[in-house]
Scaffold this active site. Structure first.
Site, mmCIF file in Angstrom:
data_model
loop_
_atom_site.group_PDB
_atom_site.id
_atom_site.type_symbol
_atom_site.label_atom_id
_atom_site.label_comp_id
_atom_site.label_asym_id
_atom_site.label_seq_id
_atom_site.Cartn_x
_atom_site.Cartn_y
_atom_site.Cartn_z
ATOM 1 N N CYS A 12 0.234 -1.170 -0.360
ATOM 2 C CA CYS A 12 -0.205 0.170 0.244
ATOM 3 C C CYS A 12 1.004 1.594 0.004
ATOM 4 C CB CYS A 12 -0.763 0.453 1.391
ATOM 5 S SG CYS A 12 -2.168 -1.456 1.421
ATOM 6 N N HIS B 147 -3.347 7.452 2.121
ATOM 7 C CA HIS B 147 -3.823 6.347 2.086
ATOM 8 C C HIS B 147 -5.143 5.509 2.594
ATOM 9 C CE1 HIS B 147 -4.684 1.843 0.895
ATOM 10 N NE2 HIS B 147 -3.574 1.553 2.101
ATOM 11 N N ASN C 139 -9.991 -0.077 0.526
ATOM 12 C CA ASN C 139 -8.445 -0.324 -0.065
ATOM 13 C C ASN C 139 -8.411 -0.421 -1.064
ATOM 14 O OD1 ASN C 139 -5.978 0.310 0.529
ATOM 15 N ND2 ASN C 139 -5.770 -0.958 2.563
HETATM 16 N N1 COA Z 1 -17.830 -8.300 10.811
HETATM 17 C C1 COA Z 1 -18.790 -8.053 12.062
HETATM 18 N N2 COA Z 1 -18.036 -8.030 12.949
HETATM 19 C C2 COA Z 1 -16.657 -8.423 12.965
HETATM 20 C C3 COA Z 1 -15.683 -8.398 11.924
HETATM 21 C C4 COA Z 1 -17.405 -8.157 10.595
HETATM 22 N N3 COA Z 1 -16.685 -7.857 8.814
HETATM 23 N N4 COA Z 1 -15.023 -8.496 11.132
HETATM 24 C C5 COA Z 1 -14.260 -8.822 12.311
HETATM 25 N N5 COA Z 1 -15.567 -8.729 13.524
HETATM 26 C C6 COA Z 1 -15.658 -8.504 15.100
HETATM 27 C C7 COA Z 1 -14.211 -9.933 15.457
HETATM 28 O O1 COA Z 1 -14.256 -10.690 15.270
HETATM 29 C C8 COA Z 1 -14.349 -9.526 17.062
HETATM 30 O O2 COA Z 1 -15.683 -9.707 17.026
HETATM 31 P P1 COA Z 1 -15.746 -10.446 19.322
HETATM 32 O O3 COA Z 1 -15.267 -9.334 20.218
HETATM 33 O O4 COA Z 1 -16.507 -11.241 18.877
HETATM 34 O O5 COA Z 1 -13.890 -10.919 19.430
HETATM 35 C C9 COA Z 1 -15.425 -7.691 16.743
HETATM 36 O O6 COA Z 1 -15.767 -7.647 15.378
HETATM 37 C C10 COA Z 1 -13.866 -6.543 16.965
HETATM 38 O O7 COA Z 1 -12.839 -7.255 15.655
HETATM 39 P P2 COA Z 1 -11.707 -6.427 16.128
HETATM 40 O O8 COA Z 1 -10.729 -6.468 15.164
HETATM 41 O O9 COA Z 1 -11.431 -5.637 17.567
HETATM 42 O O10 COA Z 1 -12.525 -5.150 15.741
HETATM 43 P P3 COA Z 1 -12.015 -3.793 14.419
HETATM 44 O O11 COA Z 1 -12.521 -2.065 15.925
HETATM 45 O O12 COA Z 1 -10.422 -3.693 15.138
HETATM 46 O O13 COA Z 1 -11.885 -3.137 13.540
HETATM 47 C C11 COA Z 1 -10.395 -3.511 11.271
HETATM 48 C C12 COA Z 1 -11.613 -4.437 12.826
HETATM 49 C C13 COA Z 1 -9.881 -4.760 10.407
HETATM 50 C C14 COA Z 1 -11.771 -3.158 10.638
HETATM 51 C C15 COA Z 1 -9.402 -2.375 12.235
HETATM 52 O O14 COA Z 1 -8.503 -2.827 13.028
HETATM 53 C C16 COA Z 1 -8.648 -2.288 10.956
HETATM 54 O O15 COA Z 1 -8.975 -1.157 9.943
HETATM 55 N N6 COA Z 1 -7.831 -2.286 11.048
HETATM 56 C C17 COA Z 1 -6.609 -1.904 10.043
HETATM 57 C C18 COA Z 1 -6.685 -2.662 8.737
HETATM 58 C C19 COA Z 1 -6.048 -1.912 7.489
HETATM 59 O O16 COA Z 1 -6.295 -0.961 7.487
HETATM 60 N N7 COA Z 1 -4.893 -2.399 6.792
HETATM 61 C C20 COA Z 1 -3.791 -1.963 5.798
HETATM 62 C C21 COA Z 1 -3.609 -1.726 5.604
HETATM 63 S S1 COA Z 1 -2.787 -1.314 4.587
#
Ligand code: COA
Length: 320
Positions: free
Chosen positions: A111, A247, A277
């Site tokens: 990215c 980004h 993304n």
């Molecule tokens: N739909 C519903 N629930 C979801 C889910 C989805 N698509 N994905 C994860 N969950 C659940 C998890 O299983 C977790 O459940 P639990 O509490 O029962 O264990 C809960 O939601 C919270 O998960 P968590 O990982 O803490 O959520 P978050 O607030 O961190 O959001 C992302 C997850 C991936 C959206 C976030 O971490 C993120 O954007 N990270 C950066 C990723 C990124 O930008 N990557 C590319 C970089 S170039």
């Protein structure tokens, strides 16, 4: 000498996948995705390939720059999802747009790829090696996503963006870039290669793996750091920057970065709600959108900043 952006272009696939459609594939829902990421839909390649999208974006950029493809000296394509290992996407683009006088190669920094390709192009221009450079970010993330993993499949989309750089006297141009290979395990795209000589079989697919929370923390820390580094180099204050093109990974990452930088969110253009993304393509697609809407004025001071797998993060401060 610095490379000034003469024209921009973008291409996204025709097929749109709404959040509701993903809820049929994995246990998720529109409200969760919008709240945690800001994403409403994404474009997914069906017939389109990474090189096709790259060539379409390049054509648009050439057209806007009002130059012929034969004037292009160098084609740099940032991608981590090329159609083939070789030939590279840049050579496929050269063929498609008939840029007979150019040389081309690909660069993979996930990215952060567009920023690193942009900086490479600026270095070539500063060294006096090339005058007119086509820089493209193009990725087909839908090809490397595990469509059964709700933690990642909701985040990504496909597309390409391009800029034409032309060597000119003057102009602001500051760059910063970093890698942290030791931290790279939190975001990987691995492919399991076949061993032909032992057991002939098809190569297995490549899947993206991510520790979302750790990537989130990395992004929220690294973007403000690189912005500060650029402002220090340029001896400028954040108030003097018109727009921060970050980004497009997650709305919450951009909001948190804006807060740390101390700049109001209106100076952070966003289109991730429409595209998700798109990896190396996200910044040039956004630039093209703002450019075509007439929202960028000559002399505007911009900071572009990317982050991603590697880990890597990079930023440039430039004058439109
Ligand atoms: N739909 C519903 N629930 C979801 C889910 C989805 N698509 N994905 C994860 N969950 C659940 C998890 O299983 C977790 O459940 P639990 O509490 O029962 O264990 C809960 O939601 C919270 O998960 P968590 O990982 O803490 O959520 P978050 O607030 O961190 O959001 C992302 C997850 C991936 C959206 C976030 O971490 C993120 O954007 N990270 C950066 C990723 C990124 O930008 N990557 C590319 C970089 S170039």
């Amino acid at each position: 000498m610095t490379g000034r952006i003469l024209g921009t272009g973008a291409y996204v696939p025709a097929r749109i996948v709404e959040n509701q459609e993903l809820a049929k594939l994995v246990d998720t829902n529109d409200a969760w995705i919008r709240e945690r990421t800001g994403i409403a839909r994404r474009h997914v390649a069906e017939e389109e390939t990474t090189s096709y999208m790259a060539a379409q974006a390049a054509r648009e950029a050439l057209c806007q720059a009002e130059i012929s493809s034969e004037e292009v000296d160098l084609i740099l394509v940032a991608t981590s999802t090329p159609d083939t290992i070789f030939p590279c996407v840049a050579c496929e683009v050269q063929k498609a747009i008939k840029a007979a006088n150019s040389v081309g190669f690909d660069l993979n920094a996930a990215c952060s790829g567009f920023l690193l390709a942009y900086q490479t192009a600026q270095a070539y221009i500063q060294a006096g090696l090339y005058k007119t450079i086509l820089v493209i970010g193009s990725d087909s993330m839908s090809h490397v996503i595990d469509w059964t993993d709700r933690g990642t499949c909701i985040l990504f989309g496909d597309g390409a963006g391009a800029v034409i750089l032309r060597a000119e006297e003057g102009g602001l141009c500051f760059h910063a870039a970093h890698s942290d290979g030791a931290g790279g395990g939190v975001l990987t795209g691995r492919s399991r290669h076949r061993k032909d000589w032992e057991e002939p079989k098809h190569m297995e697919e490549t899947f993206l793996h991510m520790d979302g929370q750790r990537v989130f923390k990395f992004a929220v820390r690294s973007v403000p750091e690189i912005v500060e580094e650029l402002l220090k180099q340029a001896q400028m204050k954040q108030e003097e920057i018109d727009y921060f093109f970050l980004h497009q990974a997650n709305k919450r990452i951009i909001e948190a970065a804006a807060k740390r930088i101390g700049a109001e969110i209106s100076r952070f253009p966003m289109n991730l709600q429409e595209y998700g993304n798109t990896s190396a393509a996200s910044i040039p697609i956004l630039l093209d959108e703002w450019n075509r809407k007439g929202l960028l004025k000559r002399g505007n001071k911009l900071i572009l900043a990317g982050f991603g797998a590697g880990l890597s993060w990079a930023g440039s401060l430039l004058e439109w």
